[in-house]
Design an enzyme around this catalytic site. Sequence first.
Site, short mmCIF file in Angstrom:
data_model
loop_
_atom_site.label_atom_id
_atom_site.label_comp_id
_atom_site.label_asym_id
_atom_site.label_seq_id
_atom_site.Cartn_x
_atom_site.Cartn_y
_atom_site.Cartn_z
N SER A 135 0.84 -1.21 0.00
CA SER A 135 0.00 0.00 0.00
C SER A 135 0.87 1.26 0.00
O SER A 135 2.01 1.26 0.48
CB SER A 135 -0.95 0.03 1.20
N TYR A 148 -3.20 0.89 10.59
CA TYR A 148 -2.99 0.58 9.17
C TYR A 148 -1.63 1.09 8.71
O TYR A 148 -0.87 0.36 8.08
CB TYR A 148 -4.11 1.21 8.33
#
Length: 243
Positions: A135, A148
């Site tokens: 990501s 996250y």
Amino acid sequence: MAVAVVTGAGSGVGRAAARTLLAAGFRVALAGRREDALTETGEGFPGTALVVPTDVSREDSVVALFETVVSRWGRVDVLFNNAGMNVRATPVEEFSIGAWEKVVGVNLTGAFLCAREAFKVMKTHGGGRIINNGSISASVPRPHAVAYNATKHAITGLTKSLSLEGRAHNIACGQIDIGNAATEMTERMGQGVLQADFETRAEPTFDVRHVADAVLYQAQLPLDANVQFMTVMATAMPYIGRG
């Protein structure tokens, strides 16, 4: 025929990558929590799509996944370590330990467990390739997403560790960092998301098939070549200069 394992294969990036690998002639084990969604992903590929319901945060479930694949096809050539999750945006001082452990369990522990089991199989079968989904948040954080951000930064460390230890065993490991591929998870981008300046603005997305094509490119490389890090993103998304 090469064998791939794709985690988080029931939707989004995982589904797109799995179907692209299947269309290219791979045998693909589809791992994820929802059996019905995995079955949908594998439709049209009888004999080469294997549905294996899996909770990557649980060691016994991951071990069973790889045992099933090896029992069926004898080997694992590629792991796309894709499964991931997030919770609602929450300031760090309000972030609960329960939410933290939930995200860490899937994004980091799950990635480690899958990589560990894949590594075991690949080591005994002459090598293989692990592709981690890092990501954009692996390098630049979003606000109010501490778990996250932390887990995706940690994926970079996992990728480097696997690359280092894999050299002696013909195991390649690379990472693909994705920014705003159009999936169920990124639908909210069009309505506006919190930016680094704590203002809310809409962000552009791009077709997830480009991510799937990038995964296929890496998966088809000979093992003497590796894409160590790759970023695939919407051109106009706020990335450079963020965080």
